[in-house]
Design an enzyme around this catalytic site. Structure first.
Site, short mmCIF file in Angstrom:
data_model
loop_
_atom_site.label_atom_id
_atom_site.label_comp_id
_atom_site.label_asym_id
_atom_site.label_seq_id
_atom_site.Cartn_x
_atom_site.Cartn_y
_atom_site.Cartn_z
N GLN A 1 4.50 12.90 -16.95
CA GLN A 1 3.47 12.03 -16.78
C GLN A 1 3.99 10.43 -16.27
OE1 GLN A 1 1.73 11.72 -20.47
NE2 GLN A 1 0.43 13.46 -20.65
N ARG B 1 0.13 5.70 -28.71
CA ARG B 1 1.36 6.17 -28.29
C ARG B 1 2.01 5.42 -27.11
NH1 ARG B 1 -1.09 11.87 -25.69
NH2 ARG B 1 1.07 12.09 -25.20
N ARG C 1 -4.77 16.06 -11.76
CA ARG C 1 -4.02 15.70 -10.35
C ARG C 1 -5.01 15.96 -9.30
NH1 ARG C 1 -0.48 16.43 -14.43
NH2 ARG C 1 1.89 15.49 -14.18
N ASP D 1 4.18 21.97 -24.79
CA ASP D 1 2.96 21.80 -25.48
C ASP D 1 2.58 22.98 -26.23
OD1 ASP D 1 2.40 19.34 -24.41
OD2 ASP D 1 1.03 20.07 -22.66
N SER E 1 -3.26 19.92 -16.28
CA SER E 1 -2.71 19.29 -15.67
C SER E 1 -2.77 18.99 -14.10
CB SER E 1 -0.86 19.44 -15.72
OG SER E 1 -0.55 19.16 -17.07
N SER F 1 9.70 13.38 -18.66
CA SER F 1 8.33 13.25 -18.74
C SER F 1 7.47 13.35 -17.55
CB SER F 1 7.81 11.87 -19.54
OG SER F 1 6.63 11.64 -19.31
N ARG G 1 3.94 15.88 -33.47
CA ARG G 1 3.75 17.78 -33.91
C ARG G 1 4.63 18.03 -34.48
NH1 ARG G 1 0.93 18.71 -27.65
NH2 ARG G 1 -1.04 18.12 -28.29
C1 S3P Z 1 1.47 16.56 -18.87
C2 S3P Z 1 2.84 16.18 -19.18
C3 S3P Z 1 3.53 16.52 -20.63
C4 S3P Z 1 2.37 17.33 -21.50
C5 S3P Z 1 1.02 16.60 -21.34
C6 S3P Z 1 0.51 16.94 -19.96
C7 S3P Z 1 1.29 16.01 -17.62
O1 S3P Z 1 3.58 15.41 -21.15
O2 S3P Z 1 2.73 17.09 -22.74
O3 S3P Z 1 0.28 17.50 -22.28
O4 S3P Z 1 0.05 16.60 -17.17
O5 S3P Z 1 1.52 15.38 -16.77
P1 S3P Z 1 5.26 14.74 -20.42
O6 S3P Z 1 4.70 13.44 -19.83
O7 S3P Z 1 5.86 14.42 -21.87
O8 S3P Z 1 5.89 15.38 -19.84
#
Ligand code: S3P
Length: 440
Positions: free
Chosen positions: A177, A130, A34, A324, A30, A175, A355
């Site tokens: 993301q 997705r 970024r 995760d 992550s 989330s 999952r």
């Molecule tokens: C991530 C956020 C998580 C995680 C993913 C990486 C990120 O997902 O499952 O592997 O780097 O922002 P979410 O968007 O569901 O929080």
């Protein structure tokens, strides 16, 4: 969600008599994404060290390079120099490919939303299945034009960016993301953007934006993003706790193990696996040593040795902190006494594979007593698994969880789709060999 064929190369794993060794895991995935994306839209240049070499992060790097960002290796392995392009990137000449990476597609869409050009972003079969509406809706509300398959909910996404307007937005799910896509778009919007989160998800974007001179105000679960031009900063990426989790569970559930994983990121929004395993009775089997702060993120070395675990119930706000790690936690729960109940985790159904379904199916093949629930699973700990053939379903975390299950199970386990580990942990199989060899 997986559409991968069930036939990719396999690796056999036998029960390990003991596990031992010192290792470091790849840079946090992550934070790696970024560090590339935020430095790309910043002013100035930066050195990023310890970048993950996983395929997901490489996808982000290629997409940024396709939009004119100068990123090249410099010095030791995992070190990259990035020349910030400022907020405006170059129109890509071809379709951007995010591969298997939800983070690449969702975060980069937040950038594309404000660019004065048209771009198309796609990914592999899993990523194209997705949900993308979760980013399409807020970004459209801010003024971007985005089209995708099935009423703009699935990739490939076509983005015609432009001038954006700040919004007030209730995030429907915790989330990181989606939150990050909105923050990235908000940085170059007109007016402030307010995001209401239902629960805390990982906060690496907020931390890094602030370190780069940006202004994200936090008030409990509410975030206010004030548009700002970012300044590039050097970043040292800590080790990925989501990768360390495999060795934590392997060491705790072994009868004879002594493992040290050095330099692991301990951001509180990510350490749910440590808290849950402590609640399960890990005790001195999981020790944090030399706790320190590096590059604005807490870091520690992890000392792992066997422990007697017992089942727990987890749900609510803990889920985003352990999102995760659920597949590998399910492996630990097989070796714990009593039941482990995981609920409020329906988001797991829309990860690289479903999952809940894939973890339950594959551990069942190894003789686990495990049941799927709509929003989680129940694992009745039996203290043993039996080696069998199992499948990654095109999901890196499944491949690695089943490999650890194989180290702990009687007989031999064959993991089909073993190379999928490279999405986040290219050296996973080498490190597994190291831990079993060093212990001899
Ligand atoms: C991530 C956020 C998580 C995680 C993913 C990486 C990120 O997902 O499952 O592997 O780097 O922002 P979410 O968007 O569901 O929080």
């Amino acid at each position: 969600m997986s559409t991968a064929p069930p036939s990719s190369p396999s690796r056999s794993v036998g029960r390990a008599a003991s596990l031992g060794g010192v290792l470091s895991v790849p840079g946090d995935k992550s934070i790696s994404h970024r560090s590339l994306i935020l430095n790309a839209i910043a002013q100035g240049d930066a050195l990023v060290q310890g970048l993950s070499g996983g395929e997901d992060v490489i996808s982000t790097m290629y997409c940024l390079q396709a939009m004119g960002v100068d990123i090249h290796p410099e010095g030791t392995e995992g070190s990259y120099r990035i020349k910030g392009s400022g907020p405006q990137l170059v129109e890509p000449a071809d379709i951007l490919d995010a591969g298997n990476s939800g983070t690449s597609m969702r975060l980069l869409s937040g950038i594309l939303a404000s660019q004065p050009f048209v771009s198309v972003i796609t990914g592999d079969g899993s990523l194209r299945s997705r949900p993308m509406q979760r980013i399409v809706l807020p970004l459209k509300q801010m003024g971007a034009q985005i089209m995708g398959r099935q009423s703009d909910s699935l990739a490939p996404l076509t983005v015609r960016g432009g001038e954006l307007q700040g919004i007030e937005y209730d995030l429907p799910m915790a989330s990181a993301q989606v939150k990050s896509a909105i923050i990235l778009a908000a940085l170059s919007a007109r007016g402030d953007t307010v995001i209401h989160q239902p629960a805390l998800s990982r906060d690496h974007t907020e931390r890094m934006v602030s370190a780069m001179g940006g202004n994200v105000e936090e008030d409990g679960l509410d975030l206010t993003v004030h548009p700002t031009q970012l300044n590039a900063v050097d970043i040292t990426v800590p080790g990925d706790i989501s990768s360390a989790a495999f060795w934590i569970v392997a060491g705790l559930c072994q009868r004879d193990a002594r493992i040290l994983v050095s330099g692991v990121g301990m951001n509180p929004s990510r350490t749910g696996i440590v808290d849950v395993l402590q609640e399960m009775g890990a005790g001195d089997g999981l020790k944090l040593v030399d706790e320190r702060t590096e590059g604005g993120e807490p870091v520690a070395d992890l000392q792992i040795s066997p422990a007697e675990l017992h089942g727990v119930e987890i749900g609510g706000d803990m889920i985003p902190r352990i999102l995760d790690e659920v597949p590998i936690l399910a492996v630990a729960a097989c070796f714990a006494s009593g039941d482990t109940v995981i609920r409020d985790a329906a988001e797991l159904r829309v990860k690289e594979s479903d999952r809940i379904a894939t973890t339950v199916a594959e551990l069942t093949r190894l003789g686990a007593n495990i049941e799927a629930r709509e929003d989680g699973m129940v694992i009745h700990g039996t203290g043993r698994l039996t080696g069998a053939d199992c499948e990654s379903h095109g999901d890196h975390r499944l491949a690695m969880s089943m490999a650890v299950a194989g180290l702990l199970a009687g007989g031999e386990t064959t993991v089909h789709g073993a190379p999928d580990a490279s999405v986040s942990y290219p050296e996973f199989w080498r490190d597994l060999d190291l831990l079993t060899q060093d212990a001899r």
